[in-house]
Design a protein around this motif. Structure first.
Motif, PDB file in Angstrom:
ATOM      1  N   PHE A   1       0.823  -1.214   0.000  1.00  0.00           N
ATOM      2  CA  PHE A   1       0.000   0.000   0.000  1.00  0.00           C
ATOM      3  C   PHE A   1       0.858   1.265   0.000  1.00  0.00           C
ATOM      4  O   PHE A   1       0.351   2.364  -0.165  1.00  0.00           O
ATOM      5  CB  PHE A   1      -0.938  -0.012   1.210  1.00  0.00           C
ATOM      6  CG  PHE A   1      -1.653  -1.324   1.359  1.00  0.00           C
ATOM      7  CD1 PHE A   1      -2.597  -1.736   0.425  1.00  0.00           C
ATOM      8  CD2 PHE A   1      -1.336  -2.180   2.401  1.00  0.00           C
ATOM      9  CE1 PHE A   1      -3.231  -2.955   0.545  1.00  0.00           C
ATOM     10  CE2 PHE A   1      -1.966  -3.410   2.528  1.00  0.00           C
ATOM     11  CZ  PHE A   1      -2.912  -3.796   1.597  1.00  0.00           C
ATOM     12  N   LYS A   2       2.174   1.108   0.248  1.00  0.00           N
ATOM     13  CA  LYS A   2       3.165   2.189   0.217  1.00  0.00           C
ATOM     14  C   LYS A   2       2.961   3.268   1.281  1.00  0.00           C
ATOM     15  O   LYS A   2       3.562   4.326   1.220  1.00  0.00           O
ATOM     16  CB  LYS A   2       3.234   2.833  -1.177  1.00  0.00           C
ATOM     17  CG  LYS A   2       3.623   1.850  -2.261  1.00  0.00           C
ATOM     18  CD  LYS A   2       4.960   1.210  -1.951  1.00  0.00           C
ATOM     19  CE  LYS A   2       5.353   0.161  -2.973  1.00  0.00           C
ATOM     20  NZ  LYS A   2       6.381  -0.739  -2.447  1.00  0.00           N
ATOM     21  N   LYS A   3       2.083   2.990   2.235  1.00  0.00           N
ATOM     22  CA  LYS A   3       1.910   3.864   3.396  1.00  0.00           C
ATOM     23  C   LYS A   3       1.192   3.068   4.466  1.00  0.00           C
ATOM     24  O   LYS A   3       0.639   1.999   4.186  1.00  0.00           O
ATOM     25  CB  LYS A   3       1.174   5.139   3.047  1.00  0.00           C
ATOM     26  CG  LYS A   3      -0.177   4.989   2.409  1.00  0.00           C
ATOM     27  CD  LYS A   3      -0.776   6.381   2.245  1.00  0.00           C
ATOM     28  CE  LYS A   3      -1.564   6.571   1.011  1.00  0.00           C
ATOM     29  NZ  LYS A   3      -2.149   7.901   0.914  1.00  0.00           N
ATOM     30  N   PRO A   4       1.192   3.546   5.695  1.00  0.00           N
ATOM     31  CA  PRO A   4       0.508   2.805   6.766  1.00  0.00           C
ATOM     32  C   PRO A   4      -0.988   2.642   6.480  1.00  0.00           C
ATOM     33  O   PRO A   4      -1.590   3.462   5.781  1.00  0.00           O
ATOM     34  CB  PRO A   4       0.731   3.679   8.008  1.00  0.00           C
ATOM     35  CG  PRO A   4       1.949   4.485   7.700  1.00  0.00           C
ATOM     36  CD  PRO A   4       1.878   4.743   6.221  1.00  0.00           C
ATOM     37  N   ILE A   5      -1.532   1.567   7.034  1.00  0.00           N
ATOM     38  CA  ILE A   5      -2.974   1.340   6.960  1.00  0.00           C
ATOM     39  C   ILE A   5      -3.525   1.261   8.386  1.00  0.00           C
ATOM     40  O   ILE A   5      -2.826   0.877   9.318  1.00  0.00           O
ATOM     41  CB  ILE A   5      -3.346   0.058   6.173  1.00  0.00           C
ATOM     42  CG1 ILE A   5      -2.732  -1.187   6.806  1.00  0.00           C
ATOM     43  CG2 ILE A   5      -2.938   0.194   4.708  1.00  0.00           C
ATOM     44  CD1 ILE A   5      -3.240  -2.503   6.239  1.00  0.00           C
ATOM     45  N   ALA A   6      -4.790   1.635   8.510  1.00  0.00           N
ATOM     46  CA  ALA A   6      -5.449   1.581   9.812  1.00  0.00           C
ATOM     47  C   ALA A   6      -5.718   0.141  10.214  1.00  0.00           C
ATOM     48  O   ALA A   6      -5.873  -0.741   9.368  1.00  0.00           O
ATOM     49  CB  ALA A   6      -6.766   2.356   9.749  1.00  0.00           C
ATOM     50  N   HIS A   7      -5.796  -0.093  11.489  1.00  0.00           N
ATOM     51  CA  HIS A   7      -6.207  -1.386  12.022  1.00  0.00           C
ATOM     52  C   HIS A   7      -7.652  -1.645  11.574  1.00  0.00           C
ATOM     53  O   HIS A   7      -8.483  -0.727  11.602  1.00  0.00           O
ATOM     54  CB  HIS A   7      -6.191  -1.377  13.547  1.00  0.00           C
ATOM     55  CG  HIS A   7      -4.890  -0.982  14.161  1.00  0.00           C
ATOM     56  ND1 HIS A   7      -4.419   0.318  14.148  1.00  0.00           N
ATOM     57  CD2 HIS A   7      -3.977  -1.708  14.844  1.00  0.00           C
ATOM     58  CE1 HIS A   7      -3.260   0.364  14.783  1.00  0.00           C
ATOM     59  NE2 HIS A   7      -2.970  -0.849  15.215  1.00  0.00           N
ATOM     60  N   GLY A   8      -7.953  -2.883  11.217  1.00  0.00           N
ATOM     61  CA  GLY A   8      -9.338  -3.204  10.874  1.00  0.00           C
ATOM     62  C   GLY A   8     -10.290  -2.883  12.010  1.00  0.00           C
ATOM     63  O   GLY A   8     -11.379  -2.340  11.810  1.00  0.00           O
ATOM     64  N   PHE A   9      -9.871  -3.182  13.233  1.00  0.00           N
ATOM     65  CA  PHE A   9     -10.734  -2.930  14.378  1.00  0.00           C
ATOM     66  C   PHE A   9     -10.925  -1.442  14.662  1.00  0.00           C
ATOM     67  O   PHE A   9     -11.867  -1.069  15.359  1.00  0.00           O
ATOM     68  CB  PHE A   9     -10.249  -3.687  15.615  1.00  0.00           C
ATOM     69  CG  PHE A   9     -10.510  -5.163  15.519  1.00  0.00           C
ATOM     70  CD1 PHE A   9     -11.804  -5.656  15.442  1.00  0.00           C
ATOM     71  CD2 PHE A   9      -9.459  -6.054  15.472  1.00  0.00           C
ATOM     72  CE1 PHE A   9     -12.049  -7.011  15.339  1.00  0.00           C
ATOM     73  CE2 PHE A   9      -9.696  -7.424  15.363  1.00  0.00           C
ATOM     74  CZ  PHE A   9     -10.996  -7.898  15.297  1.00  0.00           C
ATOM     75  N   LEU A  10     -10.055  -0.598  14.113  1.00  0.00           N
ATOM     76  CA  LEU A  10     -10.293   0.842  14.212  1.00  0.00           C
ATOM     77  C   LEU A  10     -11.569   1.195  13.456  1.00  0.00           C
ATOM     78  O   LEU A  10     -12.404   1.968  13.945  1.00  0.00           O
ATOM     79  CB  LEU A  10      -9.093   1.627  13.668  1.00  0.00           C
ATOM     80  CG  LEU A  10      -9.249   3.142  13.544  1.00  0.00           C
ATOM     81  CD1 LEU A  10      -9.611   3.790  14.871  1.00  0.00           C
ATOM     82  CD2 LEU A  10      -7.974   3.764  12.996  1.00  0.00           C
ATOM     83  N   SER A  11     -11.746   0.612  12.287  1.00  0.00           N
ATOM     84  CA  SER A  11     -12.976   0.851  11.513  1.00  0.00           C
ATOM     85  C   SER A  11     -14.208   0.455  12.313  1.00  0.00           C
ATOM     86  O   SER A  11     -15.177   1.214  12.386  1.00  0.00           O
ATOM     87  CB  SER A  11     -12.956   0.059  10.196  1.00  0.00           C
ATOM     88  OG  SER A  11     -11.879   0.432   9.388  1.00  0.00           O
ATOM     89  N   VAL A  12     -14.179  -0.729  12.916  1.00  0.00           N
ATOM     90  CA  VAL A  12     -15.316  -1.189  13.715  1.00  0.00           C
ATOM     91  C   VAL A  12     -15.561  -0.252  14.884  1.00  0.00           C
ATOM     92  O   VAL A  12     -16.704   0.079  15.200  1.00  0.00           O
ATOM     93  CB  VAL A  12     -15.096  -2.636  14.231  1.00  0.00           C
ATOM     94  CG1 VAL A  12     -16.150  -3.031  15.239  1.00  0.00           C
ATOM     95  CG2 VAL A  12     -15.103  -3.605  13.080  1.00  0.00           C
ATOM     96  N   SER A  13     -14.492   0.208  15.510  1.00  0.00           N
ATOM     97  CA  SER A  13     -14.657   1.071  16.684  1.00  0.00           C
ATOM     98  C   SER A  13     -15.273   2.417  16.322  1.00  0.00           C
ATOM     99  O   SER A  13     -15.835   3.089  17.189  1.00  0.00           O
ATOM    100  CB  SER A  13     -13.325   1.256  17.404  1.00  0.00           C
ATOM    101  OG  SER A  13     -12.450   2.068  16.651  1.00  0.00           O
TER     102      SER A  13
END
Length: 154
Positions: A59-71
Protein backbone atom coordinates in the motif's frame (compact mmCIF):
# COMPACT_ATOMS: atom_id res chain seq x y z
CA UNK A 1 -31.60 14.65 5.38
CA UNK A 2 -28.26 14.90 7.22
CA UNK A 3 -29.45 13.28 10.42
CA UNK A 4 -32.41 11.19 11.53
CA UNK A 5 -33.90 12.82 14.62
CA UNK A 6 -36.61 10.91 16.48
CA UNK A 7 -38.57 12.06 19.52
CA UNK A 8 -38.57 8.64 21.20
CA UNK A 9 -38.00 4.92 20.67
CA UNK A 10 -41.55 4.44 19.38
CA UNK A 11 -40.94 6.86 16.50
CA UNK A 12 -37.43 5.44 15.98
CA UNK A 13 -38.89 1.93 15.46
CA UNK A 14 -40.86 3.19 12.44
CA UNK A 15 -37.54 3.39 10.55
CA UNK A 16 -36.92 -0.35 10.86
CA UNK A 17 -35.91 -1.75 7.47
CA UNK A 18 -35.05 1.68 6.12
CA UNK A 19 -31.78 3.25 5.06
CA UNK A 20 -30.31 5.96 7.24
CA UNK A 21 -28.85 9.26 6.03
CA UNK A 22 -25.33 8.90 4.66
CA UNK A 23 -22.71 9.97 7.18
CA UNK A 24 -20.23 12.79 6.84
CA UNK A 25 -16.65 12.13 5.79
CA UNK A 26 -14.11 11.41 8.53
CA UNK A 27 -10.37 11.40 7.85
CA UNK A 28 -8.26 8.61 9.36
CA UNK A 29 -5.02 10.32 10.33
CA UNK A 30 -1.72 8.78 11.40
CA UNK A 31 -2.30 10.30 14.84
CA UNK A 32 -5.60 8.40 15.07
CA UNK A 33 -3.90 5.16 13.99
CA UNK A 34 -1.07 5.66 16.49
CA UNK A 35 -3.53 6.38 19.30
CA UNK A 36 -5.46 3.20 18.45
CA UNK A 37 -2.19 1.24 18.43
CA UNK A 38 -1.38 2.65 21.86
CA UNK A 39 -4.81 1.78 23.24
CA UNK A 40 -4.80 -1.77 21.88
CA UNK A 41 -1.05 -2.42 22.13
CA UNK A 42 -1.06 -3.46 18.45
CA UNK A 43 2.09 -1.83 17.07
CA UNK A 44 2.48 -3.92 13.91
CA UNK A 45 4.69 -1.94 11.53
CA UNK A 46 2.05 -1.88 8.77
CA UNK A 47 0.11 0.56 10.98
CA UNK A 48 2.75 2.71 12.70
CA UNK A 49 6.05 2.64 10.81
CA UNK A 50 5.76 5.15 7.96
CA UNK A 51 9.25 4.52 6.49
CA UNK A 52 8.95 0.73 6.58
CA UNK A 53 5.44 0.88 5.13
CA UNK A 54 6.63 3.09 2.29
CA UNK A 55 9.41 0.62 1.49
CA UNK A 56 7.80 -2.80 2.14
CA UNK A 57 4.02 -2.48 2.15
CA UNK A 58 2.01 -3.10 -1.01
CA UNK A 59 0.00 0.00 0.00
CA UNK A 60 3.17 2.19 0.22
CA UNK A 61 1.91 3.86 3.40
CA UNK A 62 0.51 2.80 6.77
CA UNK A 63 -2.97 1.34 6.96
CA UNK A 64 -5.45 1.58 9.81
CA UNK A 65 -6.21 -1.39 12.02
CA UNK A 66 -9.34 -3.20 10.87
CA UNK A 67 -10.73 -2.93 14.38
CA UNK A 68 -10.29 0.84 14.21
CA UNK A 69 -12.98 0.85 11.51
CA UNK A 70 -15.32 -1.19 13.71
CA UNK A 71 -14.66 1.07 16.68
CA UNK A 72 -15.81 4.08 14.64
CA UNK A 73 -19.30 2.62 14.18
CA UNK A 74 -20.66 3.99 17.46
CA UNK A 75 -19.48 7.52 16.63
CA UNK A 76 -20.64 7.31 13.03
CA UNK A 77 -24.12 6.08 14.03
CA UNK A 78 -24.43 8.77 16.70
CA UNK A 79 -23.59 11.36 14.04
CA UNK A 80 -26.51 10.27 11.83
CA UNK A 81 -29.17 9.17 14.36
CA UNK A 82 -30.48 10.96 17.44
CA UNK A 83 -33.31 9.72 19.64
CA UNK A 84 -34.13 12.64 21.92
CA UNK A 85 -35.64 10.55 24.75
CA UNK A 86 -32.69 8.15 25.02
CA UNK A 87 -30.72 8.49 28.25
CA UNK A 88 -28.10 5.85 27.48
CA UNK A 89 -26.79 3.70 24.66
CA UNK A 90 -24.67 0.55 24.98
CA UNK A 91 -22.75 -1.54 22.46
CA UNK A 92 -24.14 -5.09 22.55
CA UNK A 93 -21.90 -6.78 20.00
CA UNK A 94 -21.41 -7.79 16.41
CA UNK A 95 -23.11 -10.60 14.54
CA UNK A 96 -20.93 -10.30 11.46
CA UNK A 97 -17.94 -8.20 10.47
CA UNK A 98 -15.64 -8.13 7.45
CA UNK A 99 -12.86 -5.83 6.25
CA UNK A 100 -13.00 -6.03 2.42
CA UNK A 101 -10.42 -3.27 1.82
CA UNK A 102 -7.60 -1.78 3.91
CA UNK A 103 -7.80 1.87 4.98
CA UNK A 104 -4.61 3.75 4.01
CA UNK A 105 -3.63 6.63 6.26
CA UNK A 106 -5.38 9.91 5.38
CA UNK A 107 -8.31 8.09 3.76
CA UNK A 108 -11.75 9.56 4.19
CA UNK A 109 -14.50 7.27 5.46
CA UNK A 110 -18.26 7.60 5.77
CA UNK A 111 -21.09 5.39 6.96
CA UNK A 112 -23.99 3.93 5.04
CA UNK A 113 -26.39 2.34 7.48
CA UNK A 114 -29.75 0.68 7.84
CA UNK A 115 -31.87 -0.27 10.81
CA UNK A 116 -32.25 -3.99 10.16
CA UNK A 117 -34.27 -4.97 13.21
CA UNK A 118 -35.54 -3.62 16.54
CA UNK A 119 -36.57 -5.70 19.55
CA UNK A 120 -37.82 -4.71 23.02
CA UNK A 121 -35.13 -5.02 25.70
CA UNK A 122 -36.20 -4.98 29.33
CA UNK A 123 -38.70 -2.43 30.60
CA UNK A 124 -37.43 0.68 28.85
CA UNK A 125 -34.95 -0.45 26.24
CA UNK A 126 -34.61 -1.41 22.63
CA UNK A 127 -32.11 -3.77 20.98
CA UNK A 128 -31.18 -2.54 17.50
CA UNK A 129 -29.47 -4.52 14.78
CA UNK A 130 -27.81 -2.16 12.32
CA UNK A 131 -26.35 -3.06 8.92
CA UNK A 132 -23.31 -0.84 8.48
CA UNK A 133 -21.02 -0.27 5.52
CA UNK A 134 -18.04 2.04 5.89
CA UNK A 135 -17.15 3.53 2.53
CA UNK A 136 -13.64 4.67 1.60
CA UNK A 137 -13.65 7.71 -0.66
CA UNK A 138 -12.78 6.76 -4.27
CA UNK A 139 -12.45 3.04 -3.46
CA UNK A 140 -14.92 0.49 -4.80
CA UNK A 141 -14.72 -1.95 -1.90
CA UNK A 142 -15.74 -0.82 1.60
CA UNK A 143 -13.42 -0.63 4.58
CA UNK A 144 -15.85 -2.52 6.78
CA UNK A 145 -19.19 -4.27 6.51
CA UNK A 146 -20.77 -5.16 9.83
CA UNK A 147 -23.98 -6.23 11.48
CA UNK A 148 -23.73 -4.23 14.67
CA UNK A 149 -26.04 -4.61 17.69
CA UNK A 150 -26.65 -1.91 20.28
CA UNK A 151 -29.06 -1.10 23.09
CA UNK A 152 -30.86 2.18 23.75
CA UNK A 153 -32.63 3.03 27.00
CA UNK A 154 -35.18 5.76 27.75
Amino acid sequence: MDQLICKDLTSFKTYEGKDLPTGKWLTVSQKMINSFAEATQDFQWIHVDIAKSKKHSPFKKPIAHGFLSVSLLSKMLTDIVTVESVKMGVNYGLNKVRFPHPVPVDSRLRLHGKIEKTEPYGDNGLKITWVCTIEIENVEKPACVAEFVSLMFE
